[in-house]
Design an enzyme around this catalytic site. Structure first.
Site, PDB file in Angstrom:
ATOM      1  N   LEU A 245       0.860  -1.177   0.000  1.00  0.00           N
ATOM      2  CA  LEU A 245       0.000   0.000   0.000  1.00  0.00           C
ATOM      3  C   LEU A 245       0.896   1.225   0.000  1.00  0.00           C
ATOM      4  CD1 LEU A 245      -2.730  -0.843   2.711  1.00  0.00           C
ATOM      5  CD2 LEU A 245      -2.989  -0.919   0.225  1.00  0.00           C
ATOM      6  N   ASP A 246       0.447   2.286  -0.656  1.00  0.00           N
ATOM      7  CA  ASP A 246       1.204   3.532  -0.606  1.00  0.00           C
ATOM      8  C   ASP A 246       1.376   3.971   0.842  1.00  0.00           C
ATOM      9  OD1 ASP A 246       1.169   3.570  -3.358  1.00  0.00           O
ATOM     10  OD2 ASP A 246      -0.492   5.008  -3.500  1.00  0.00           O
ATOM     11  N   GLN A 247       2.456   4.683   1.113  1.00  0.00           N
ATOM     12  CA  GLN A 247       2.706   5.180   2.459  1.00  0.00           C
ATOM     13  C   GLN A 247       1.532   6.010   2.969  1.00  0.00           C
ATOM     14  OE1 GLN A 247       6.194   7.644   2.796  1.00  0.00           O
ATOM     15  NE2 GLN A 247       6.173   7.630   5.026  1.00  0.00           N
TER      16      GLN A 247
END
Length: 277
Positions: free
Chosen positions: A120-122
């Protein structure tokens, strides 16, 4: 004398500086033997000879940082977590703290590279799966490759979406001039498809809560796609304009549901976690 050494061997200087920094990180985070790999305990990287450090397996060089982990489910094969916004899924170049390293410490794993199924994106919060053995890693990778894993996201976007749903079919590639951003490229981009539907319209706040279902898994796909139809996700530092950015103190994108077949039990699994926003 130090300046001469630095001029003759800048690579050695950088190498030793990096390991002094790593050793200081271990001290600052007060990592106990309880949270540290037994092979990593008592290693004084600052005092080790360069040739001895190079003999260490790569998987022993990541920093064991103990941190909070919101575990939704675990067994001998998988761990399902609810990632907080702002935390990396895997270690970065500069930031070593990440969810996978915390999970590895918590469950006593040595090889974080053999745990990562997807990311997942940060900036994104929500559900993420990690593998606990080689078989599970291979099976889950295959499920993702065949697009057998179903994910559902919740987002709050800027403006009012007039229709109740639709699809966004825009090819995506890396923006080589502005990393880590992505861009739409109808010639060189990879096919990317997102299905969206309205959950709730907030006319007073001029925003819309939407459900997003990605049928492909490109980097930043949901974030870029929503921007391209004129409704960026609130708080998105990469793709939102100044007005949409000011409306939230984080990117309001959450992985709310994930469904997949268990890698060893031949059982359908599904997990749901509501967003905090």
């Amino acid at each position: 004398p130090n300046e001469k050494v630095m001029q003759r061997s800048p690579q050695i200087f950088i190498f030793l500086s990096s390991f002094r920094y790593l050793n200081s990180l271990l001290s600052m985070t007060n990592i106990s033997s309880e949270s540290t790999s037994p092979h990593f305990q008592n290693l004084d990287l600052q005092r080790m000879k360069r040739e001895d450090v190079l003999k260490l397996p790569a998987h022993m060089r990541w920093v064991r940082i103990k941190g909070e982990v919101d575990v939704v489910y675990f067994d001998d094969d998988i761990v399902v977590c609810n990632k907080e916004s702002g935390l990396l899924s895997v270690p970065g170049v500069d930031v070593k703290d990440s969810l996978v390293t915390r999970v590895a410490v918590k469950f006593g794993h040595e090889r974080i590279d053999k745990m990562v199924v997807h990311r997942l994106d940060q900036a994104t919060s929500g559900l993420i799966i990690y593998a606990r053995n080689d078989h599970s890693l291979k099976a889950l990778h295959e499920s993702f490759r065949k697009r057998l894993v179903r994910k559902r996201y919740i987002a709050m976007v800027d403006g009012i979406l007039e229709t109740d749903g639709g699809e966004i079919d825009l090819p995506i590639r890396k923006d080589m001039d502005n990393p880590p951003k992505q861009l739409v490229d109808h010639v060189a981009g990879k096919p990317s498809l997102t299905i969206w539907s309205v959950i709730e319209r907030d006319f007073e706040g001029n925003r819309t809560r939407v459900e997003l279902t990605p049928f492909t898994g490109r980097s930043h796909q949901l974030r870029l796609h929503m921007k391209m139809i004129g409704h960026p996700i609130l708080g998105d530092k990469l793709y939102a304009g100044s007005d949409a950015l000011r409306k939230a103190n984080r990117c309001l994108l959450h992985s709310a549901e994930i469904s997949f077949k268990h890698p060893t039990k031949d059982q359908d699994m599904s997990f749901k976690v509501d967003p905090e926003f």
